[in-house]
Write a protein that holds these residues in place. Structure first.
Motif, PDB file in Angstrom:
ATOM      1  N   LEU A  90      29.791  48.676  37.546  1.00 45.83           N
ATOM      2  CA  LEU A  90      29.435  47.212  37.284  1.00 45.83           C
ATOM      3  C   LEU A  90      28.270  47.238  36.219  1.00 45.83           C
ATOM      4  O   LEU A  90      27.354  48.007  36.252  1.00 45.83           O
TER       5      LEU A  90
ATOM      6  N   THR B 164      26.003  44.016  34.902  1.00 45.60           N
ATOM      7  CA  THR B 164      25.915  42.582  34.634  1.00 45.60           C
ATOM      8  C   THR B 164      25.071  42.415  33.280  1.00 45.60           C
ATOM      9  O   THR B 164      24.702  41.127  32.985  1.00 45.60           O
TER      10      THR B 164
ATOM     11  N   SER C 200      38.064  44.856  42.217  1.00 45.04           N
ATOM     12  CA  SER C 200      38.363  43.817  41.559  1.00 45.04           C
ATOM     13  C   SER C 200      37.123  42.739  41.410  1.00 45.04           C
ATOM     14  O   SER C 200      36.904  42.157  40.610  1.00 45.04           O
ATOM     15  N   THR C 201      36.355  42.862  42.653  1.00 38.99           N
ATOM     16  CA  THR C 201      35.286  41.682  42.993  1.00 38.99           C
ATOM     17  C   THR C 201      34.436  42.340  43.748  1.00 38.99           C
ATOM     18  O   THR C 201      34.520  43.436  44.635  1.00 38.99           O
ATOM     19  N   ILE C 202      33.129  41.678  43.789  1.00 35.94           N
ATOM     20  CA  ILE C 202      32.081  42.223  44.709  1.00 35.94           C
ATOM     21  C   ILE C 202      31.491  40.925  45.462  1.00 35.94           C
ATOM     22  O   ILE C 202      31.515  39.964  44.951  1.00 35.94           O
TER      23      ILE C 202
ATOM     24  N   TYR D 262      28.788  38.736  47.165  1.00 33.92           N
ATOM     25  CA  TYR D 262      27.386  38.244  47.049  1.00 33.92           C
ATOM     26  C   TYR D 262      27.197  36.871  47.394  1.00 33.92           C
ATOM     27  O   TYR D 262      27.675  36.031  47.169  1.00 33.92           O
TER      28      TYR D 262
ATOM     29  N   THR E 108      29.958  34.710  48.531  1.00 39.36           N
ATOM     30  CA  THR E 108      30.952  34.476  47.845  1.00 39.36           C
ATOM     31  C   THR E 108      31.398  35.693  46.917  1.00 39.36           C
ATOM     32  O   THR E 108      30.722  36.769  47.392  1.00 39.36           O
ATOM     33  N   LEU E 109      32.066  35.651  45.960  1.00 38.22           N
ATOM     34  CA  LEU E 109      32.519  36.913  45.271  1.00 38.22           C
ATOM     35  C   LEU E 109      32.234  36.466  43.745  1.00 38.22           C
ATOM     36  O   LEU E 109      31.976  35.572  43.282  1.00 38.22           O
ATOM     37  N   TYR E 110      32.219  37.672  43.274  1.00 32.18           N
ATOM     38  CA  TYR E 110      31.932  37.924  41.708  1.00 32.18           C
ATOM     39  C   TYR E 110      32.869  39.012  41.023  1.00 32.18           C
ATOM     40  O   TYR E 110      33.396  39.894  42.077  1.00 32.18           O
ATOM     41  N   PRO E 111      33.340  39.133  39.840  1.00 31.13           N
ATOM     42  CA  PRO E 111      34.084  40.049  39.312  1.00 31.13           C
ATOM     43  C   PRO E 111      33.236  41.388  39.160  1.00 31.13           C
ATOM     44  O   PRO E 111      32.282  41.462  39.166  1.00 31.13           O
ATOM     45  N   GLY E 112      34.064  42.336  39.854  1.00 30.03           N
ATOM     46  CA  GLY E 112      33.542  43.762  39.751  1.00 30.03           C
ATOM     47  C   GLY E 112      34.139  44.760  38.926  1.00 30.03           C
ATOM     48  O   GLY E 112      34.856  44.286  37.752  1.00 30.03           O
TER      49      GLY E 112
ATOM     50  N   GLY F  77      36.071  46.864  38.596  1.00 24.77           N
ATOM     51  CA  GLY F  77      37.730  46.997  38.364  1.00 24.77           C
ATOM     52  C   GLY F  77      38.143  45.896  37.441  1.00 24.77           C
ATOM     53  O   GLY F  77      39.048  45.882  36.711  1.00 24.77           O
ATOM     54  N   SER F  78      37.619  44.431  37.465  1.00 24.18           N
ATOM     55  CA  SER F  78      37.850  43.608  36.593  1.00 24.18           C
ATOM     56  C   SER F  78      37.074  43.626  35.304  1.00 24.18           C
ATOM     57  O   SER F  78      37.727  43.213  34.066  1.00 24.18           O
ATOM     58  N   LEU F  79      35.800  44.138  35.226  1.00 21.34           N
ATOM     59  CA  LEU F  79      35.001  44.152  34.045  1.00 21.34           C
ATOM     60  C   LEU F  79      35.611  45.412  33.030  1.00 21.34           C
ATOM     61  O   LEU F  79      35.333  45.201  31.634  1.00 21.34           O
TER      62      LEU F  79
END
Lengths: 299, 299
Positions: B157, B159, B188-190, B192, B195-199, B201-203
């Motif tokens: 990950l 940011t 795919s998500t994390i 926080y 809610t969720l954010y792209p993880g 696996g998505s980046l």
């Protein structure tokens, strides 16, 4: 699947050009590489105009607006009319306004460069994101909030992409199932300096993966919005129109989808081998080493 | 597929804990949410230690090194030994050194945060990228060049991800088929702030899409490198070891892959509904609203 016809003599060139009134031309890989015009192209375009052919320039590149493209043609000393240019940023704005009738009170969150926001502005569509979120600040999860006034996320190539843009776009789409998810194009790579780099279709992959959702529409070749926009502005006689491009899965497929004739040039992504192998999935009607080869007719 | 057993009484808790000597615990969503410890967790971990249980903390989060995690536990006033912490950044460094025998003359291009570069440093593995490429400068295609000394691209990950990092990683992998492509995890998500954010696996999806290549290895749960590293440092009696987590497709699948017993807690991603629906694809042996519920036994 018929074997594509290779154009290789003065006679071939002449009889090919006689078959058509209108040429749709891809730009990068056909007319130029980046900022370098390919040999003979200026002469060939002038010849086509002299023969009374209609020229339409069709590009998936979303970085530039019609106005910026027009400037680029002028700098390269090529005659062009702005309304002959169909770039994916323009198609996106056109599609939002005329096809989707995008509501005036909503706005678009843009991942992409100035070409997109310029075209949206010209159609009177509000946008946010893009260079606003190139702020260079450290990402803070607490800066991300749902925004019900964002009615669509529109993604193009963005060489200033960052986690903030990806997280905002994700959040707007995740928190609001009615928010549209649009792409200017889905090219997985872009050519530059003789090699490849990740394209729009790849930069948007984090959203597709994290949302587990495909885009609602893709503007660029080989998709329908690009063709709809062209046929709305010009009457095309498909029998007498030819799409010229360097990439089988975008340009040539676009021509095939539109029932046009197609010509592949070998100055870009796709190679002769790709169309001569057994069971080649996409094959043009004609091919030619370089668009500049037609300049033989200027001699 | 047997129905999972819900633990709901003091008796259930006691007989459950008696079955096991070792607990593998996921962290975020089980022990804490971000920096907030979940109710009762401190007491429960102390109780488990008092009963002589072995605790092993297993997290896919790649942002922190073992040393940073250790500090986080201490700040939250939870006893921990650094060698009980298996974070994906540590697994990556361990795997590169001990499994891949990564050559000393090569280096790793890192997309990710300081946890990864700290762990690589500790194993004596050279790295580049990461914060070096957070330079905030405009992207220039001419800054990207193949580098045969880059023997692997390792992604976690980040940011501070930007086009430069994606383009460099693409270029190293595209120009050199021997360059390894490794991920710390493929979540795919994390989660926080609810809610969720792209993880990760998505980046990493832009690389997978533009290269048309899957990663060569993924370190984190539910994959093998994480388990191999744990079993290399601790002898596990699988019959008497339980994996506790909040996410079915990572934590619980990891326990199942390792032939361990599994306990799902409902304080994170996966919900009771996900395991009680017909034909649920991943089902734990046990489940419990919250790890803190075991604190009933402290009264």
């Amino acid at each position: 699947m018929p074997t594509p016809i290779k154009l290789s003599s003065r006679n071939d060139y002449e009889s090919f050009l006689e078959k058509f009134d209108t040429f749709l031309l891809d730009c990068d890989g056909v007319l130029w590489h980046g900022n370098t015009l390919l040999p003979g192209v200026r002469e060939v375009l002038a010849l086509l105009r002299q023969k009374g052919k209609r020229l339409i320039f069709v590009t998936n590149n979303s970085a530039k607006s019609r106005a910026s493209y027009s400037l680029k043609f002028k700098k390269l000393n090529i005659e062009v009319n702005e309304n002959e240019i169909f770039c994916s940023a323009y198609i996106a704005a056109y599609y939002l306004k005329n096809i989707l009738k995008f509501p005036k009170e909503k706005k678009i969150y843009v991942i992409g460069e100035s070409g997109i926001t310029e075209e949206l502005d010209l159609e009177g569509i509000r946008s946010c994101g893009s260079s606003e979120d190139d702020d260079g600040k450290d990402f803070d999860f607490n800066d991300i909030h749902p925004d019900p006034t964002v009615g669509a996320v529109l993604c193009g190539l963005d060489t200033r992409i960052n986690y903030k843009k990806i997280a905002k776009a994700f959040n707007y789409l995740y928190s609001n199932p009615d928010c549209l998810f649009l792409l200017t194009n889905d090219d997985s790579t872009i050519p530059y300096n003789g090699t490849l780099y990740p394209g729009t279709g790849s930069l948007v992959a984090p959203l597709i993966k994290s949302l587990n959702r495909n885009p609602d529409a893709v503007m660029g070749k080989p998709n329908k919005p690009m063709m709809d926009c062209i046929t709305n502005e010009f009457q095309l006689d498909v029998e007498r129109t030819c799409m010229i491009g360097d990439r089988l899965n975008t340009d040539i497929q676009f021509g095939i989808n539109g029932k046009l004739k197609t010509l592949l040039v070998l100055t870009g992504i796709s190679k002769e081998h790709d169309i001569l192998i057994k069971n080649a999935p996409i094959v043009p009607d004609y091919y030619l080493p370089s668009l500049g080869d037609f300049s033989e007719l200027c001699k």
